[in-house]
Design a protein around this motif. Structure first.
Motif, short mmCIF file in Angstrom:
data_model
loop_
_atom_site.label_atom_id
_atom_site.label_comp_id
_atom_site.label_asym_id
_atom_site.label_seq_id
_atom_site.Cartn_x
_atom_site.Cartn_y
_atom_site.Cartn_z
N ARG A 95 0.79 -1.20 -0.02
CA ARG A 95 0.08 0.01 -0.01
C ARG A 95 0.86 1.19 -0.12
NH1 ARG A 95 -3.07 -2.16 3.95
NH2 ARG A 95 -2.13 -1.02 5.52
N GLN A 98 3.57 3.71 -4.18
CA GLN A 98 2.62 3.65 -5.47
C GLN A 98 3.47 4.23 -6.66
OE1 GLN A 98 -0.19 2.10 -6.44
NE2 GLN A 98 -0.05 1.20 -4.53
N TYR A 99 2.95 4.11 -8.08
CA TYR A 99 3.78 4.49 -8.92
C TYR A 99 3.03 5.23 -10.13
CZ TYR A 99 7.66 3.00 -12.33
OH TYR A 99 8.82 2.86 -13.10
N THR A 121 -8.85 -0.37 -7.80
CA THR A 121 -7.60 0.17 -6.86
C THR A 121 -8.02 0.04 -5.40
OG1 THR A 121 -6.88 1.39 -8.76
CG2 THR A 121 -5.67 1.69 -6.64
N LEU A 125 -6.72 -2.03 -2.36
CA LEU A 125 -5.80 -1.33 -1.36
C LEU A 125 -6.31 -1.12 0.15
CD1 LEU A 125 -3.54 1.17 -3.53
CD2 LEU A 125 -2.96 -1.39 -2.75
N ALA A 171 -2.66 6.78 -8.01
CA ALA A 171 -1.53 6.43 -6.93
C ALA A 171 -1.88 6.93 -5.51
CB ALA A 171 -0.19 7.02 -7.51
N PRO A 176 -0.75 6.43 0.10
CA PRO A 176 0.89 5.74 0.00
C PRO A 176 1.71 6.65 1.00
CG PRO A 176 0.38 6.83 -2.03
CD PRO A 176 -1.09 7.07 -1.28
N VAL A 179 5.59 7.74 -3.29
CA VAL A 179 5.16 7.69 -4.74
C VAL A 179 6.47 7.73 -5.74
CG1 VAL A 179 3.79 8.69 -6.33
CG2 VAL A 179 2.94 8.83 -4.15
N LEU B 185 0.19 -3.18 -8.54
CA LEU B 185 0.52 -2.02 -7.31
C LEU B 185 -0.94 -1.95 -6.53
CD1 LEU B 185 2.42 0.45 -9.36
CD2 LEU B 185 3.24 -0.93 -7.32
N ALA B 186 -2.05 -2.13 -7.02
CA ALA B 186 -3.33 -2.12 -6.46
C ALA B 186 -3.49 -3.32 -5.65
CB ALA B 186 -4.33 -1.65 -7.28
#
Lengths: 268, 633
Positions: A95, A98-99, A121, A125, A171, A176, A179, B185-186
């Motif tokens: 979690r 993120q990107y 998403t 998360l 993101a 998060p 990042v 990523l999620a």
């Protein structure tokens, strides 16, 4: 917390180099795209990663995000080696990092509506219920300047600037701590670039985010980051505080990079 | 098939758009023509297709009780055709389903799990594909015995490799997309990613493959039956009917031609529908618009007036552009993407054309060369040394391009032919105009600074670095010593250090050889290192034309000021970036007044009245603004 949020220790990535089945025992030549990288990212810190294309910036970023396993070295999350994390800590890492991709259009599934992508998403998360997810999405969309009417659309129906805002919303949905931004403004025009840079600075202040900001544009990195690392041929050749790296570059390549930046002044 | 359609999020919209896709509609019509009667065959008052009546053989069409007549055994032809079509379609569809399911799963597994499984599956596929596929089907039927069911199985097996390979390729492509990484990523697991991200993107490919293969499989079933390996008498499918009818082709052609015709209708219909479905399932697809060929129409004001400034200029201009406009085709007719572009270039002058993407700078550059793509038309006048380029024949234009005006593209990797060595491409460029080129190959190589690269002429473009490739592209453009180089974002794809070298090279080439340069770029900072004069474009208009130093010191148009203010500068991290709100208008947007008004920080009510003209602002500058910024001094 005093230690770094995410620490990269001796990270390397090589492709190929596996044992060949014929002739037996021989190894294929390996291509090392990242080698011996040590990099600490502290909570709330913005680290800029600069270098020319092919220098391994994106590979390193993907390793830091856990998208790509390194072939050498370790990642540490909050002081713990990644493979020692408990499932709960692992989820926190998942979690927590993120990107944001360079091209927002390819980072959004072309056949799904944006609202569905973002809701997925949130489901992945968070443990929020339907109303909670809706509220969270509304809040982040507002913070990132995304008109909610856009969320019923597909990615290709958005302009580059709008799509990148949606990618930033995605993101940030899971709250998060770090990042990773992979050339997030390179595909944008300068007026939109200024909008996104202002947004990123604002979000960082508001949420205490750490950034790993990848760019080939030194001026952009200088604006956003306190720490700068210069990468070349897979290695970090110089890193330090912004003023030191840009003011008194130690490495010849850094000096050349600085000299090549076009200045806003007439020449000759 | 229908499952895949409803499974796609775009299906509802897609089916609605069916009306706007003539190909798909035609396919659907053809298919319905065959399919509906075939499906209704059990309900129709048809005689038994296997009932023989030797006395009534070869009855002509429209005879009593036999609408299409009878065959050599007196069986009703219409009834046999419809029942035969049922058999052919059923076998084709079933074989397609089996092949798609098995092949698709194999391909997906190979792509997703990779490594050992990928190797094993793909080598197995290679082995199967090495056999001619009809031979494979024949061998399977030979082993299992003739019959429609076995033929179906044989065809399905013979097509599994085809599906496996295609689906593996498609899945591998999707696997490396950024949105898959984003889904990871999620925190989603692989099954969720496969179901939500991969399958919706894979389904259209699979559907298209299935529809094209379906037609093919109907043909193949017919082929096997024609050879006597499929449907066994007295039952029939279209293929066996064709086989039986063959003997009477000269005497009673109807018996063979009708099943043949039916196969044709079926296959063409299925293929048209398949192509249509692929488009309709893609949310990015929009109905094609009729594309007019690139056109040129002379300007209303072509000769009536000269550009407003430079009237007393001592040097005659090299290039004069008057009232240039470019129309792109939109859904409701042409949209003006560029309008009223007026400027000129003197010999040896280095001028930048600057603006954000979509402002029309590339269209303008292409219009100067009369190189606009089909469907885009241009107006106005372009003159090279006083001679108009409008209305010139293609042959004369070809001669001018490259010889007098040359073009340096953005991405040299795609502009150089990957199959030819650098030497061959340079030679070809030098010969292009059937006369001796201005420079020898060696001189060209020296001019662009590549003489140190060992074996340059023997190399292929991919064996060069990006900067070297751009140098080769510049050498190609210089071969005939053109008076004007047009470089469209020629350094954008390069790294900063290389970028600088190319800028220096362009500058030197123009300085030393008195060559004019039009440098198209989105980056004002780059332009500052190269050009003497800047044309700023916004939403298809030139909004400011000024000498570089004056433009940088005191921009007159608010848009220029915003561009300068929004560009980050190295060494000034605390410079407050001017943030323009909103985005540039789309081409053809219905705007009255100044095109920048909705984003302009200095907008007044009068700005939304008439569009301001590009007017003289002193010191050789022109600006398209009612309230230009004043000198800060």
């Amino acid at each position: 917390m005093s230690g770094p949020l995410l620490a990269l220790a001796g990270i390397g990535k090589a492709y190929g180099g596996g044992r060949r089945w014929w002739p037996p025992g021989q190894r294929a030549a390996a291509t090392r795209v990242v080698a011996d990288v040590d990099l600490d990212i502290r909570a709330g810190d913005a680290v800029g990663l600069v270098g020319e294309s092919g220098s391994g910036k994106t590979t390193l970023a993907r390793i830091a995000a856990g998208l790509l396993p390194p072939t050498e070295g370790r990642l540490h999350w909050c002081g713990q080696a990644l493979h020692r994390l408990s499932p709960a800590e692992r989820a926190a890492y998942r979690r927590g990092v993120q990107y944001v991709f360079q091209n927002p259009q390819t980072a959004l599934n072309p056949r799904r509506r944006l609202a569905a992508i973002l809701d997925d998403t949130l489901r992945g998360l968070t443990t929020l219920d339907r109303d909670g997810r809706r509220a969270r999405l509304r809040e982040m969309a507002a913070q990132c300047g995304v008109d909610r009417a856009l969320l019923g659309r597909f990615a290709h129906q958005l302009s580059g600037g709008q799509a990148q805002r949606v990618a930033i919303v995605r993101a940030l949905l899971g709250a998060p701590r770090l990042v990773i931004l992979d050339e997030p403004v390179s595909a944008l025009d300068v007026s939109l670039q200024a909008q996104i840079l202002a947004l990123l600075a604002d979000l960082r202040r508001r949420h205490g985010l750490a950034y790993l900001f990848i760019s080939h544009d030194l001026a952009v990195v200088e604006r956003l980051c306190e720490t700068i690392a210069v990468m070349r041929e897979g290695r970090i050749i110089e890193q330090g505080a912004r003023g030191d790296v840009l003011g008194q570059p130690q490495h010849d390549y850094t000096r050349r990079l600085l000299a090549a930046v076009p200045r806003m002044a007439p020449v000759g | 098939m229908s499952m895949a359609v409803t499974g796609s999020p775009a299906s509802a919209a897609g089916l609605l758009r069916l009306r706007r896709h003539p190909g798909a509609l035609a396919g659907l019509g053809l298919l319905a023509l065959v399919l509906l009667p075939a499906l209704a065959a059990p309900l129709l008052p048809l005689p038994d297709p296997t009932l023989t009546a030797p006395a009534g053989r070869m009855q002509p069409a429209l005879s009593a009780g036999h609408l299409l007549g009878t065959d050599h055994l007196g069986r009703d032809l219409l009834s046999r055709l419809l029942w035969g079509a049922r058999a052919s379609i059923a076998v084709g569809a079933l074989a397609t389903l089996i092949a798609a399911l098995v092949g698709g799963l194999l391909g997906l597994a190979a792509a997703w799990l990779g490594r050992l499984l990928d190797g094993v599956v793909m080598r197995g596929v290679d082995v199967l594909m090495a056999f001619p596929y009809l031979l494979l089907a024949l061998a399977i039927v030979a082993a299992l015995g003739p019959g429609l069911g076995n033929a179906m199985l044989a065809i399905a097996v013979a097509n599994v490799p085809f599906f496996a390979r295609a689906m593996r390729g498609a899945a591998l492509d999707i696997r490396h997309q950024d949105y898959i990484a984003a889904a990871r990523l999620a925190g989603h697991g692989e099954p969720a990613i496969l179901a939500r991200e991969v399958l919706p993107n894979l389904a259209p490919t699979l559907l298209l493959l299935m529809t094209t293969t379906l037609g093919w499989m109907v043909l193949e079933t017919a082929g096997l039956s024609f050879l006597g390996l499929g449907a066994q008498p007295p039952a029939a499918d279209l293929g066996s009917m064709l086989g039986e009818g063959r003997e009477f082709l000269t005497t009673y052609p109807r018996v063979a031609v009708l099943p043949g015709l039916l196969i044709l209708l079926l296959v063409v219909g299925i293929n048209l529908l398949g192509d249509g479905l692929r488009d309709l399932l893609d949310p990015r697809w929009s109905p094609p618009r009729p594309a007019a060929p690139a056109q040129v129409s002379p300007s209303r004001a072509a000769d009536s007036r000269a550009p407003q400034t430079h009237e007393h200029d001592p040097t005659p201009p090299l290039l004069t552009v008057r009232d240039l406009g470019v129309d792109v085709s939109g859904p409701e007719g042409p949209l003006p993407a560029v309008a009223g572009v007026d400027f000129h270039l003197r010999p040896g002058e280095r001028v930048a054309l600057v603006g954000e993407s979509g402002c029309g700078k590339t269209l303008t550059a292409l219009a100067l060369l009369r190189l606009l793509p089909a469907g885009v038309s241009q107006r106005g006048d372009v003159r090279l040394r006083g001679r108009t380029l409008m209305g010139l024949s293609a042959a004369v234009l070809r001669d001018l391009r490259g010889r007098r005006i040359a073009y340096v593209p953005q991405e040299p990797l795609t502009a150089l032919d990957p199959l030819f060595r650098v030497g061959a491409q340079l030679r070809e460029a030098r010969r292009a105009h059937g006369e001796e080129a201005a420079y020898t190959t060696q001189a060209l190589v020296r001019m662009v600074g590549l003489e140190q690269v060992p074996g340059l002429l023997r190399r292929f473009p991919h064996e060069l670095s990006g900067g070297q490739r751009q140098r080769v592209a510049i050498a190609l453009a210089l071969a005939h010593g053109p008076d004007l180089l047009i470089a469209d974002e020629a350094t954008t794809a390069l790294d900063v250090t290389v970028q600088r070298e190319i800028l220096q090279l362009l500058r030197r080439l123009c300085d030393e050889q008195g060559r004019a340069l039009l440098f198209v770029s989105h980056d004002l900072a780059l332009v500052a290192a190269l050009c003497e004069r800047v044309l700023v474009m916004y939403a298809g208009r030139i909004v400011e034309d000024a000498p570089l130093s004056a433009l940088l010191r005191r921009p007159a148009h608010p848009y220029t000021a915003a561009l300068l203010g929004a560009t980050p500068e190295l060494g000034r991290p605390d410079k407050a970036l001017a943030v323009l709100t909103g985005e540039p208008p789309a081409p053809g947007a219905q705007l009255t007044g100044c095109r920048f008004a909705h984003r302009c920080p200095r907008v007044q009510r009068v700005c939304r009245g008439d569009e301001p003209a590009l007017t003289d602002h002193g010191d050789g500058r022109r600006v398209r603004c009612l309230f230009p910024l004043e000198d800060p001094a």
